[in-house]
Design a protein around this motif. Structure first.
Motif, PDB file in Angstrom:
ATOM      1  N   ARG A   1       0.824  -1.215   0.000  1.00 41.64           N
ATOM      2  CA  ARG A   1       0.000   0.000   0.000  1.00 41.64           C
ATOM      3  C   ARG A   1       0.857   1.263   0.000  1.00 41.64           C
ATOM      4  NH1 ARG A   1      -2.770  -2.975   3.870  1.00 41.64           N
ATOM      5  NH2 ARG A   1      -1.881  -1.675   5.557  1.00 41.64           N
ATOM      6  N   LYS A   2       2.063   1.166   0.535  1.00 42.00           N
ATOM      7  CA  LYS A   2       2.984   2.303   0.577  1.00 42.00           C
ATOM      8  C   LYS A   2       3.891   2.334  -0.656  1.00 42.00           C
ATOM      9  CE  LYS A   2       1.572   3.700   4.624  1.00 42.00           C
ATOM     10  NZ  LYS A   2       0.872   4.990   4.812  1.00 42.00           N
ATOM     11  N   HIS A   3       3.563   1.541  -1.654  1.00 40.86           N
ATOM     12  CA  HIS A   3       4.290   1.543  -2.927  1.00 40.86           C
ATOM     13  C   HIS A   3       5.783   1.282  -2.725  1.00 40.86           C
ATOM     14  CE1 HIS A   3       0.602   3.141  -4.633  1.00 40.86           C
ATOM     15  NE2 HIS A   3       0.623   4.114  -3.736  1.00 40.86           N
ATOM     16  N   VAL A   4       6.095   0.241  -1.976  1.00 43.59           N
ATOM     17  CA  VAL A   4       7.475  -0.100  -1.675  1.00 43.59           C
ATOM     18  C   VAL A   4       8.239  -0.425  -2.962  1.00 43.59           C
ATOM     19  CG1 VAL A   4       6.927  -2.549  -1.289  1.00 43.59           C
ATOM     20  CG2 VAL A   4       8.960  -1.541  -0.240  1.00 43.59           C
ATOM     21  N   GLU A   5       9.509  -0.004  -3.001  1.00 42.97           N
ATOM     22  CA  GLU A   5      10.358  -0.278  -4.162  1.00 42.97           C
ATOM     23  C   GLU A   5      11.289  -1.462  -3.932  1.00 42.97           C
ATOM     24  OE1 GLU A   5      12.473   3.167  -5.405  1.00 42.97           O
ATOM     25  OE2 GLU A   5      10.684   4.402  -5.673  1.00 42.97           O
ATOM     26  N   ASP A   6      11.768  -1.611  -2.706  1.00 40.12           N
ATOM     27  CA  ASP A   6      12.714  -2.680  -2.371  1.00 40.12           C
ATOM     28  C   ASP A   6      12.113  -3.502  -1.243  1.00 40.12           C
ATOM     29  OD1 ASP A   6      14.777  -4.294  -1.488  1.00 40.12           O
ATOM     30  OD2 ASP A   6      16.306  -2.730  -1.499  1.00 40.12           O
ATOM     31  N   LEU A   7      11.659  -4.718  -1.560  1.00 46.28           N
ATOM     32  CA  LEU A   7      10.992  -5.582  -0.580  1.00 46.28           C
ATOM     33  C   LEU A   7      11.825  -6.844  -0.381  1.00 46.28           C
ATOM     34  CD1 LEU A   7       8.547  -6.317   1.208  1.00 46.28           C
ATOM     35  CD2 LEU A   7       7.471  -7.296  -0.836  1.00 46.28           C
ATOM     36  N   SER A   8      12.134  -7.135   0.889  1.00 44.56           N
ATOM     37  CA  SER A   8      12.902  -8.335   1.226  1.00 44.56           C
ATOM     38  C   SER A   8      12.183  -9.095   2.325  1.00 44.56           C
ATOM     39  CB  SER A   8      14.317  -7.955   1.682  1.00 44.56           C
ATOM     40  OG  SER A   8      15.037  -9.107   2.102  1.00 44.56           O
ATOM     41  N   LEU A   9      11.925 -10.384   2.088  1.00 45.81           N
ATOM     42  CA  LEU A   9      11.229 -11.234   3.055  1.00 45.81           C
ATOM     43  C   LEU A   9      12.073 -12.475   3.314  1.00 45.81           C
ATOM     44  CD1 LEU A   9       7.663 -11.098   1.440  1.00 45.81           C
ATOM     45  CD2 LEU A   9       8.484  -9.750   3.388  1.00 45.81           C
ATOM     46  N   THR A  10      12.589 -12.595   4.537  1.00 45.00           N
ATOM     47  CA  THR A  10      13.338 -13.782   4.949  1.00 45.00           C
ATOM     48  C   THR A  10      12.537 -14.430   6.073  1.00 45.00           C
ATOM     49  OG1 THR A  10      15.441 -12.735   4.387  1.00 45.00           O
ATOM     50  CG2 THR A  10      15.531 -14.654   5.821  1.00 45.00           C
ATOM     51  N   LEU A  11      11.829 -15.488   5.749  1.00 44.87           N
ATOM     52  CA  LEU A  11      10.896 -16.116   6.674  1.00 44.87           C
ATOM     53  C   LEU A  11      11.386 -17.518   7.031  1.00 44.87           C
ATOM     54  CD1 LEU A  11       7.650 -14.946   4.871  1.00 44.87           C
ATOM     55  CD2 LEU A  11       8.910 -13.796   6.689  1.00 44.87           C
ATOM     56  N   SER A  12      11.026 -17.970   8.214  1.00 49.37           N
ATOM     57  CA  SER A  12      11.514 -19.267   8.679  1.00 49.37           C
ATOM     58  C   SER A  12      10.412 -20.025   9.404  1.00 49.37           C
ATOM     59  CB  SER A  12      12.726 -19.070   9.608  1.00 49.37           C
ATOM     60  OG  SER A  12      12.385 -18.259  10.708  1.00 49.37           O
ATOM     61  N   GLN A  13      10.731 -21.253   9.800  1.00 50.87           N
ATOM     62  CA  GLN A  13       9.854 -22.199  10.501  1.00 50.87           C
ATOM     63  C   GLN A  13       8.845 -22.846   9.571  1.00 50.87           C
ATOM     64  OE1 GLN A  13       8.153 -20.523  14.065  1.00 50.87           O
ATOM     65  NE2 GLN A  13      10.125 -20.395  15.109  1.00 50.87           N
ATOM     66  N   HIS A  14       8.237 -22.072   8.695  1.00 54.34           N
ATOM     67  CA  HIS A  14       7.285 -22.626   7.728  1.00 54.34           C
ATOM     68  C   HIS A  14       7.543 -21.992   6.367  1.00 54.34           C
ATOM     69  CE1 HIS A  14       4.691 -24.654  10.717  1.00 54.34           C
ATOM     70  NE2 HIS A  14       5.031 -23.632  11.503  1.00 54.34           N
ATOM     71  N   VAL A  15       7.216 -22.736   5.323  1.00 58.17           N
ATOM     72  CA  VAL A  15       7.320 -22.188   3.965  1.00 58.17           C
ATOM     73  C   VAL A  15       6.076 -21.344   3.720  1.00 58.17           C
ATOM     74  CG1 VAL A  15       7.549 -22.710   1.530  1.00 58.17           C
ATOM     75  CG2 VAL A  15       8.673 -24.167   3.213  1.00 58.17           C
ATOM     76  N   TYR A  16       6.269 -20.065   3.751  1.00 56.70           N
ATOM     77  CA  TYR A  16       5.160 -19.119   3.671  1.00 56.70           C
ATOM     78  C   TYR A  16       4.709 -18.947   2.222  1.00 56.70           C
ATOM     79  CZ  TYR A  16       2.715 -14.624   3.866  1.00 56.70           C
ATOM     80  OH  TYR A  16       1.794 -13.610   3.748  1.00 56.70           O
ATOM     81  N   THR A  17       3.401 -18.949   1.998  1.00 56.50           N
ATOM     82  CA  THR A  17       2.834 -18.753   0.664  1.00 56.50           C
ATOM     83  C   THR A  17       2.558 -17.264   0.453  1.00 56.50           C
ATOM     84  OG1 THR A  17       1.807 -20.940   0.712  1.00 56.50           O
ATOM     85  CG2 THR A  17       0.981 -19.368  -0.901  1.00 56.50           C
ATOM     86  N   LEU A  18       3.190 -16.680  -0.532  1.00 54.33           N
ATOM     87  CA  LEU A  18       3.017 -15.256  -0.790  1.00 54.33           C
ATOM     88  C   LEU A  18       1.561 -14.946  -1.146  1.00 54.33           C
ATOM     89  CD1 LEU A  18       6.199 -14.396  -2.905  1.00 54.33           C
ATOM     90  CD2 LEU A  18       5.802 -13.951  -0.473  1.00 54.33           C
ATOM     91  N   PRO A  19       1.021 -13.854  -0.622  1.00 58.16           N
ATOM     92  CA  PRO A  19      -0.368 -13.500  -0.943  1.00 58.16           C
ATOM     93  C   PRO A  19      -0.519 -13.091  -2.402  1.00 58.16           C
ATOM     94  CG  PRO A  19       0.693 -11.747   0.301  1.00 58.16           C
ATOM     95  CD  PRO A  19       1.653 -12.898   0.304  1.00 58.16           C
ATOM     96  N   GLU A  20      -1.695 -13.319  -2.925  1.00 54.79           N
ATOM     97  CA  GLU A  20      -1.940 -13.061  -4.343  1.00 54.79           C
ATOM     98  C   GLU A  20      -1.782 -11.586  -4.688  1.00 54.79           C
ATOM     99  OE1 GLU A  20      -2.629 -13.964  -8.248  1.00 54.79           O
ATOM    100  OE2 GLU A  20      -2.328 -15.348  -6.553  1.00 54.79           O
ATOM    101  N   PHE A  21      -2.115 -10.676  -3.758  1.00 54.04           N
ATOM    102  CA  PHE A  21      -2.039  -9.252  -4.089  1.00 54.04           C
ATOM    103  C   PHE A  21      -0.609  -8.781  -4.356  1.00 54.04           C
ATOM    104  CE2 PHE A  21      -2.028  -9.305   0.640  1.00 54.04           C
ATOM    105  CZ  PHE A  21      -0.839  -8.629   0.888  1.00 54.04           C
ATOM    106  N   LEU A  22       0.400  -9.521  -3.846  1.00 54.70           N
ATOM    107  CA  LEU A  22       1.781  -9.108  -4.075  1.00 54.70           C
ATOM    108  C   LEU A  22       2.173  -9.234  -5.546  1.00 54.70           C
ATOM    109  CD1 LEU A  22       4.455  -8.146  -2.844  1.00 54.70           C
ATOM    110  CD2 LEU A  22       5.055 -10.540  -2.442  1.00 54.70           C
ATOM    111  N   PHE A  23       1.526 -10.134  -6.268  1.00 48.06           N
ATOM    112  CA  PHE A  23       1.871 -10.339  -7.676  1.00 48.06           C
ATOM    113  C   PHE A  23       1.323  -9.240  -8.580  1.00 48.06           C
ATOM    114  CE2 PHE A  23       1.947 -14.609  -5.771  1.00 48.06           C
ATOM    115  CZ  PHE A  23       3.249 -14.977  -6.094  1.00 48.06           C
ATOM    116  N   ASP A  24       0.513  -8.354  -8.018  1.00 52.60           N
ATOM    117  CA  ASP A  24       0.012  -7.204  -8.777  1.00 52.60           C
ATOM    118  C   ASP A  24       0.542  -5.932  -8.104  1.00 52.60           C
ATOM    119  OD1 ASP A  24      -1.298  -5.488 -10.434  1.00 52.60           O
ATOM    120  OD2 ASP A  24      -3.283  -5.823  -9.571  1.00 52.60           O
ATOM    121  N   ASN A  25       1.818  -5.654  -8.368  1.00 50.79           N
ATOM    122  CA  ASN A  25       2.478  -4.534  -7.700  1.00 50.79           C
ATOM    123  C   ASN A  25       3.423  -3.863  -8.688  1.00 50.79           C
ATOM    124  OD1 ASN A  25       4.202  -2.883  -6.072  1.00 50.79           O
ATOM    125  ND2 ASN A  25       3.558  -4.058  -4.284  1.00 50.79           N
ATOM    126  N   ALA A  26       2.998  -2.745  -9.216  1.00 50.34           N
ATOM    127  CA  ALA A  26       3.780  -2.061 -10.254  1.00 50.34           C
ATOM    128  C   ALA A  26       4.897  -1.206  -9.681  1.00 50.34           C
ATOM    129  CB  ALA A  26       2.846  -1.184 -11.096  1.00 50.34           C
TER     130      ALA A  26
END
Length: 496
Positions: free
Chosen positions: A99-124
């Motif tokens: 929502r804040k129109h991020v330009e550089d996004l980094s996600l390092t997640l652990s314990q479980h294999v997290y499924t990326l939300p569908e809305f992230l794939f529509d981000n210009a």
């Protein structure tokens, strides 16, 4: 005096930051653009999990995000464990970033294999995306129209996910993929914009001898400039498929300048390219290289799998690293042939391992680095180098690891005690060219006499460096320094 200092501090306070954002932007609109850029605030938010409870960590992060009333953020980095593959609190934080129109996004997640939300794939707005331990499962079209860098580490990509990602990223220039390749039925990389592609197999992500075989492996990127493939033993299952893909990408990517290839099970590979300037090969057998503009060549191999390496056209080669582990490499026909083929390397580096007292061609090189294993007899190797490298300007002798058995072996050969005393030799490079000598990791008990020989005979020496490993005691170091400083020197310009 005290009231005066207080007054100065009050005058230096930044009162503009206390104003509302809308008023600040209105005021800045009347300033030159270069001043606007200095005053505009674009937050950078980086959250690293510190080991406190997940609940407390989430609360702290949420409180910080609630205070952010900006319309845009530059970076959002989140390193945090997730409770399940669709952790709602992780999803909420990703939603805030988008929502804040991020330009550089980094996600390092652990314990479980997290499924990326569908809305992230529509981000210009995304320009750089780095994700670890995630599943990418877009339902349809991906809209990453500004994305230039994408890194996926230990991620899962179901069928067609890679195709959707590449087709929805028209500006993508750099792609890094580190994962278990046994998860793929096909791996097809097609992109007109891609300039850098790194693909490494991570065996820890899955059993390498899986029943699943890649039915298609293709890299079709005509503007590719840098390619790195580390596929390891998984390629045994489909070596012919991978070999053909590598041939195609080398021949079709006319801008390819750097190529790193480390693959078990690959043989009979021909690398012919006029654009390549750097080539690094590991664990290959029966390779033919013809690259007239190649400047740097690195070949790393196990002696048992060396096969033949043919170097047909390397007229521009400046730097060669030949690292074959095995004590008898230079006694083999393939090893001798390779030495003769690179003997005209003019500059920077040739690296030989386990060199024996064998006949070598005249090496027309200026810098030589010798790495020694516990199977090497170093006195003979150095003698060969000094005898056959007439224009040598820099010599580096490196014992990479502390090995007491190896050090005992050095002492038994009288390398440091009698050998150089009883073999006074007049080497051309010592008389005319050798300017820099570095000796790293060689035990102090055996190196002093060799150093004495070099200082006595190196007439144009400018710099000598002797480094020991951590095992050397202070008293031994002091004794060596005293002996070193008393040694006679042939060169008047030597610095140490």
């Amino acid at each position: 005096m005290g009231s005066k200092s207080v007054k100065v501090e009050e005058e230096q306070q930044d009162r503009i930051s206390d104003l509302p954002d809308c008023l600040i932007h209105h005021m800045l609109s009347f300033l030159p653009s270069r001043w606007q850029n200095q005053w505009t605030r674009v937050p950078v938010l980086i959250f690293n999990y510190t080991g406190i409870s997940c609940e407390n960590s989430h609360n702290i992060i949420d409180n910080i995000l609630n205070l952010q009333d900006c319309s845009k953020i530059k970076k959002f980095h989140l390193d945090h464990p997730c409770s399940d593959d669709k952790d709602p609190r992780i999803t909420a934080k990703i939603g805030f970033a988008t929502r804040k129109h991020v330009e550089d996004l980094s996600l390092t997640l652990s314990q479980h294999v997290y499924t990326l939300p569908e809305f992230l794939f529509d981000n210009a707005s995304l320009v750089k995306l780095t994700i670890q331990n995630c599943t990418l499962m877009p339902n349809g079209r991906v809209n990453w129209e500004c994305l230039t860098e994408l890194g996926m580490y230990d991620c899962k990509l179901p069928d067609q996910a890679m195709e959707h990602i590449l087709s929805g990223s028209p500006l993508l220039k750099s792609l890094e993929l580190i994962a278990s390749l046994s998860q793929f039925d096909k791996l097809i990389i097609v992109s007109k914009s891609l300039k850098r592609f790194l693909c490494h197999h991570n065996a820890a992500m899955g059993f390498v001898y899986s029943d699943r075989f890649i039915s298609a492996f293709e890299i079709s990127c005509p503007n590719l400039e840098e390619l790195s493939l580390n596929l390891n033993v998984v390629t045994i299952c489909y070596s012919k498929l991978v070999t053909q893909a590598i041939k195609n990408v080398v021949s079709c990517s006319l801008l390819l300048e750097s190529f790193d290839l480390n693959c078990d099970g690959i043989s009979g590979l021909v690398i012919a390219s006029e654009s390549l300037k750097r080539l690094a090969l590991g664990h290959l057998t029966d390779v033919e290289i013809s690259c007239p503009n190649l400047e740097k060549l690195i070949i790393l191999n196990d002696l048992g799998r060396v096969g033949t390496v043919k170097l047909l056209n390397l007229s521009s080669l400046l730097c060669a690293t030949i690292d074959f582990y095995g004590p008898e490499f230079y006694g083999l026909g393939s090893g001798r042939r390779m030495i003769f083929q690179i003997k005209k390397v003019k500059k920077v580096l040739s690296k030989f391992v386990s060199m024996g007292d064998l006949f070598l061609p005249v090496l027309d090189i200026k810098c030589l680095i010798l790495y020694y294993s516990n199977t090497t007899n170093p006195k003979f190797g150095i003698t060969c180098v000094l005898r056959n490298s007439h224009v040598l300007e820099k010599l580096v002798i490196n014992v990479p690891h502390y090995d007491q058995k190896y050090y005992n072996f050095l002492k038994q050969t009288d390398f440091g005690k009698n050998y150089w005393n009883s073999n006074e030799r007049d080497f051309d490079c010592l008389s005319l060219h050798l300017k820099t000598i570095m000796i790293i990791g060689c035990p102090e008990e055996v190196v002093l006499t060799f150093v004495k020989f070099l200082l006595k005979n190196a007439r144009v020496l400018e710099k000598m460096v002797v480094e020991f490993k951590d095992h050397v005691t202070t008293s031994k170091m002091a004794a060596f320094e005293r002996g070193f400083m008393r040694l006679p020197r042939c060169s008047k310009n030597c610095d140490y």
